[in-house]
Design a protein around this motif. Sequence first.
Motif, PDB file in Angstrom:
ATOM      1  N   ASP A   9      54.535  47.035  76.385  1.00 26.17           N
ATOM      2  CA  ASP A   9      55.549  47.967  76.877  1.00 26.17           C
ATOM      3  C   ASP A   9      55.595  47.880  78.405  1.00 26.17           C
ATOM      4  OD1 ASP A   9      57.116  50.082  77.651  1.00 26.17           O
ATOM      5  OD2 ASP A   9      56.099  51.579  76.413  1.00 26.17           O
ATOM      6  N   PRO A  10      56.712  47.476  79.000  1.00 23.28           N
ATOM      7  CA  PRO A  10      56.792  47.338  80.469  1.00 23.28           C
ATOM      8  C   PRO A  10      56.420  48.612  81.218  1.00 23.28           C
ATOM      9  CG  PRO A  10      58.708  46.357  79.422  1.00 23.28           C
ATOM     10  CD  PRO A  10      57.973  47.101  78.349  1.00 23.28           C
ATOM     11  N   LYS A  11      56.703  49.773  80.621  1.00 22.40           N
ATOM     12  CA  LYS A  11      56.384  51.037  81.294  1.00 22.40           C
ATOM     13  C   LYS A  11      54.884  51.283  81.382  1.00 22.40           C
ATOM     14  CE  LYS A  11      58.694  53.824  78.616  1.00 22.40           C
ATOM     15  NZ  LYS A  11      59.163  52.877  77.586  1.00 22.40           N
ATOM     16  N   ARG A  12      54.124  50.577  80.568  1.00 15.28           N
ATOM     17  CA  ARG A  12      52.670  50.778  80.544  1.00 15.28           C
ATOM     18  C   ARG A  12      51.907  49.643  81.237  1.00 15.28           C
ATOM     19  NH1 ARG A  12      51.472  54.943  77.022  1.00 15.28           N
ATOM     20  NH2 ARG A  12      53.186  55.525  75.636  1.00 15.28           N
ATOM     21  N   LYS A  13      52.604  48.745  81.916  1.00 16.46           N
ATOM     22  CA  LYS A  13      51.964  47.598  82.538  1.00 16.46           C
ATOM     23  C   LYS A  13      50.910  48.060  83.546  1.00 16.46           C
ATOM     24  CE  LYS A  13      52.919  43.362  85.116  1.00 16.46           C
ATOM     25  NZ  LYS A  13      53.955  42.525  85.786  1.00 16.46           N
ATOM     26  N   ASN A  14      49.650  47.686  83.285  1.00 16.70           N
ATOM     27  CA  ASN A  14      48.518  48.028  84.157  1.00 16.70           C
ATOM     28  C   ASN A  14      48.382  49.529  84.388  1.00 16.70           C
ATOM     29  OD1 ASN A  14      47.656  45.338  84.517  1.00 16.70           O
ATOM     30  ND2 ASN A  14      49.237  45.023  86.063  1.00 16.70           N
ATOM     31  N   SER A  15      48.876  50.319  83.469  1.00 11.61           N
ATOM     32  CA  SER A  15      48.735  51.773  83.566  1.00 11.61           C
ATOM     33  C   SER A  15      47.650  52.241  82.599  1.00 11.61           C
ATOM     34  CB  SER A  15      50.069  52.462  83.257  1.00 11.61           C
ATOM     35  OG  SER A  15      49.973  53.858  83.496  1.00 11.61           O
ATOM     36  N   PHE A  16      47.550  53.554  82.440  1.00  8.00           N
ATOM     37  CA  PHE A  16      46.612  54.174  81.510  1.00  8.00           C
ATOM     38  C   PHE A  16      47.343  55.281  80.770  1.00  8.00           C
ATOM     39  CE2 PHE A  16      44.406  53.045  85.484  1.00  8.00           C
ATOM     40  CZ  PHE A  16      43.568  52.043  85.013  1.00  8.00           C
ATOM     41  N   PRO A  62      52.628  57.053  80.036  1.00 10.92           N
ATOM     42  CA  PRO A  62      51.842  56.421  81.107  1.00 10.92           C
ATOM     43  C   PRO A  62      51.439  57.420  82.190  1.00 10.92           C
ATOM     44  CG  PRO A  62      53.717  55.057  80.523  1.00 10.92           C
ATOM     45  CD  PRO A  62      53.904  56.355  79.799  1.00 10.92           C
ATOM     46  N   ILE A  63      50.215  57.272  82.681  1.00 17.65           N
ATOM     47  CA  ILE A  63      49.693  58.188  83.692  1.00 17.65           C
ATOM     48  C   ILE A  63      50.097  57.756  85.090  1.00 17.65           C
ATOM     49  CG2 ILE A  63      47.563  59.081  84.744  1.00 17.65           C
ATOM     50  CD1 ILE A  63      46.303  58.929  81.941  1.00 17.65           C
ATOM     51  N   ILE A  64      49.920  56.484  85.420  1.00 20.08           N
ATOM     52  CA  ILE A  64      50.299  55.984  86.742  1.00 20.08           C
ATOM     53  C   ILE A  64      51.472  55.025  86.583  1.00 20.08           C
ATOM     54  CG2 ILE A  64      47.961  56.263  87.633  1.00 20.08           C
ATOM     55  CD1 ILE A  64      47.617  53.216  87.416  1.00 20.08           C
ATOM     56  N   PRO A  65      52.244  54.803  87.639  1.00 20.38           N
ATOM     57  CA  PRO A  65      53.409  53.913  87.523  1.00 20.38           C
ATOM     58  C   PRO A  65      53.008  52.489  87.144  1.00 20.38           C
ATOM     59  CG  PRO A  65      53.475  55.196  89.564  1.00 20.38           C
ATOM     60  CD  PRO A  65      52.122  55.410  88.981  1.00 20.38           C
ATOM     61  N   ALA A  66      53.885  51.809  86.414  1.00 17.24           N
ATOM     62  CA  ALA A  66      53.661  50.402  86.078  1.00 17.24           C
ATOM     63  C   ALA A  66      53.582  49.578  87.365  1.00 17.24           C
ATOM     64  CB  ALA A  66      54.788  49.891  85.187  1.00 17.24           C
ATOM     65  N   THR A  67      52.731  48.549  87.367  1.00 20.27           N
ATOM     66  CA  THR A  67      52.509  47.770  88.582  1.00 20.27           C
ATOM     67  C   THR A  67      51.960  46.401  88.206  1.00 20.27           C
ATOM     68  OG1 THR A  67      51.229  47.693  90.633  1.00 20.27           O
ATOM     69  CG2 THR A  67      50.218  48.802  88.790  1.00 20.27           C
ATOM     70  N   ASP A  68      52.021  45.453  89.154  1.00 18.13           N
ATOM     71  CA  ASP A  68      51.414  44.147  88.908  1.00 18.13           C
ATOM     72  C   ASP A  68      49.958  44.105  89.381  1.00 18.13           C
ATOM     73  OD1 ASP A  68      51.713  44.153  91.647  1.00 18.13           O
ATOM     74  OD2 ASP A  68      52.877  42.298  91.756  1.00 18.13           O
ATOM     75  N   ARG A  69      49.442  45.212  89.907  1.00 21.63           N
ATOM     76  CA  ARG A  69      48.035  45.292  90.295  1.00 21.63           C
ATOM     77  C   ARG A  69      47.147  45.303  89.040  1.00 21.63           C
ATOM     78  NH1 ARG A  69      46.616  48.315  95.208  1.00 21.63           N
ATOM     79  NH2 ARG A  69      48.404  48.448  96.628  1.00 21.63           N
ATOM     80  N   LYS A  70      45.910  44.828  89.186  1.00 18.95           N
ATOM     81  CA  LYS A  70      44.918  44.951  88.124  1.00 18.95           C
ATOM     82  C   LYS A  70      44.150  46.246  88.356  1.00 18.95           C
ATOM     83  CE  LYS A  70      44.245  39.972  87.450  1.00 18.95           C
ATOM     84  NZ  LYS A  70      43.259  38.843  87.514  1.00 18.95           N
TER      85      LYS A  70
END
Length: 410
Positions: free
Chosen positions: A316-323, A345-353
Amino acid sequence: MAVATVLLPLVAGCGAGQDDSGPDAKGTKATAGRQGGTKDADRGSGAFPDTGVIVTASCSVPASNPAVVTVTGWDPTTWERTVSRTFTVPAEAVVAEADDVASPLVELCADNFPGVGTSEDGPRAVAVTRLRQLFDEDFSRMAVVLIDRETEATGVGYVDTSGKLTKLSGGQGDFGDTPKEENAVFAQDGSAVWFTETDSSDHVRIASRSVTGDHAVTEQAGGDGSYMDEAGLALAGDPVRGVFGKEVRISPDGRRATAFITWQGYNVADVPQRGALLKAGRVKADRMPFDADCHPNGWVDDKTVLCAPRLGKAEDPKRKNSFWTLDASRLDGTADTPKGALGDPIIPATDRKNTVRAISPDGKQMIFASLQGTRLEFFVSAITPGATPKKITAGGADKALSVGDVLEWR
């Protein structure tokens, strides 16, 4: 006032003689390698505070000196070190995977040997329960698995901060199977060291040895351990029970555990009254539905699990690297996630690990590491959907959170 209520407004603006008798010498005591501790490391070596402290553990494995484990308490509002303990690992202790003996100490010291590179994935996630249980409640003693290099017999014991090693296991007699006690963990009240032993038929027994008296074995539970490679021992509840499984994280009330079960994936299992092996068909467990995409990182409360993407990359793109959270009390064994069980999702989706490092004792906040290229930063966030993470700017946070494992936030 609880630490969780004061952390958010503060962090954003903060400034910167060895015994060689082997593991079968029952009840003997010896000096482990050298005396543990240094003046600097033992600064503030009083009792660990009951609240308002984040406890980390790291392992140093020099090329020519004994391995040393350092346990440190940090003030999560200033990121100053408040208390620290060191444990010199005995020469007989199992500390490397090459020994092919299971011990939480092996996991703690992984990647710390000379010549081993640093992980490109950043710091480790919230420690599994058994890493915390290497130590007693006050972090004054550390459980160890001991090996006789000649016979390959293994037993259990513990070491204190003075470097004194206490061996709890007895000898094997004139003729008999080689003792294979492993997975040593401490009962949190410090009364006993628990362990497992696996025979040639893959039967696993869970047992304990008291730290007082004659250290006789108390049988606790057991079962068929086939298809449970890489499983470890964790303790749950009061009275304490032993559970043997993979990636076990015990709920705050000690009644449930998340674990990876072969052929079933990640599950939430009930902890039986007498302890058990967490495997298919052995315990009551609810499989985490595939569409929940949940790799459990810890418990927010007695029924709620904090999730990261199951395979490290959310579909799910909205959950990318989120929790997000999963209400384990709603799981019913069906293939799809029950309505209302999965949080947004708790934090915004991002390309960060991003990696969860710690969960506050009230379950309302988390601290996570964020890796962007080679730049590592730390953030604090409320555990609520749509939260805005706040960067931790205090210099001490880097020292506290970038290495080793976070064992506890209390």
